[in-house]
Design an enzyme around this catalytic site. Sequence first.
Site, PDB file in Angstrom:
ATOM      1  CG  ASP A   1      67.842  69.168 -24.291  1.00 46.56           C
ATOM      2  OD1 ASP A   1      67.227  69.756 -25.193  1.00 46.56           O
ATOM      3  OD2 ASP A   1      67.277  68.595 -23.342  1.00 46.56           O
ATOM      4  NE  ARG A   2      74.865  74.593 -23.299  1.00 44.78           N
ATOM      5  CZ  ARG A   2      75.637  74.565 -22.216  1.00 44.78           C
ATOM      6  NH1 ARG A   2      76.899  74.184 -22.312  1.00 44.78           N
ATOM      7  NH2 ARG A   2      75.168  74.930 -21.047  1.00 44.78           N
TER       8      ARG A   2
END
Length: 323
Positions: free
Chosen positions: A146-147
Amino acid sequence: MRRRTPPPPSPLPQRDGIDPVRVRLPGEGTWATVREHLVERLGAARAGVVDAMLEAGLVVGADGRPVAPGAAYVPGMFVWYHRELPPEVPVPFPLEIVHRDEHIVVVDKPHFLATTPRGSHVTESALARLRRELDIPALGAAHRLDRLTAGLVLFTVRPEERGAYQSLFRDRLVRKAYEAVAPYDPALTLPRTVRSRIVKERGVLAAYEVAGEPNAVSRVELVEHGARGLGRYRLLPATGQTHQLRVHMSTLGVPILGDPLYPEVAAPVPAGDFRRPLQLLARELEFTDPVTGTEHRLRSGRVLEAWTSYDGWAAVPSSGAAQ
């Protein structure tokens, strides 16, 4: 079973580490020209953009020659063009290379940097940045984080080997260990293994649990607890559902610090606000290299700031402006 014929190589180079868009014209349709199909594909509001690209010779065929504005529609034809990307706020944190050889590159990704181009995060992604910095246009991601999650990510150097490394993650042959900072609950019995069924709908920010056969399994261990009622946790996912660890920690009543989605979806922050990163870190990767047979045991050197310096992590500038 018939194998699909691979598309021809792109006649356009990458731009800022981003591949050009490839469009294969459908085998059936009522479009008279290439322009008509592109306008329908991109939306009528983009008709002016399509016209400008065609007039400027920015849409090309497999031979690299510009597609004429009035070019006839040819079923199965491939065309390429570069998207005009809006400017992005640079993520002001470095990518640290943990391991590099002729087959793979493993990096220690910072918070806020997307793994691969997605949505509004395109040139500011780990993949695009590495392609530029290492001058490896063929670099590809074997998996993704995930970012908002920091830590170890594996990229492949050779496209023909990417499938072998992706299979490691698909077949659960990589041992992954994460670290998180979350509230400490003395009533919560740990370690424990959490099993549930997680659903993530396209277009919906948060995943959620439903009744049914579990598809997400995580082991949760408490490493230590300290001041401010916080704990440091070791998380061992046996599966790889979207937001799995974040959902499971929230379900246990100890949501990870800095999580904007769990237990409740928070208001979006302005672009460029890099305060209070999610306190989740992909700490360790262990696997046997499917190409070389090498045993890799890799570890992130990052620290979770809420544990080492909570006041610094939680500080809000007096002006309220992003730092």
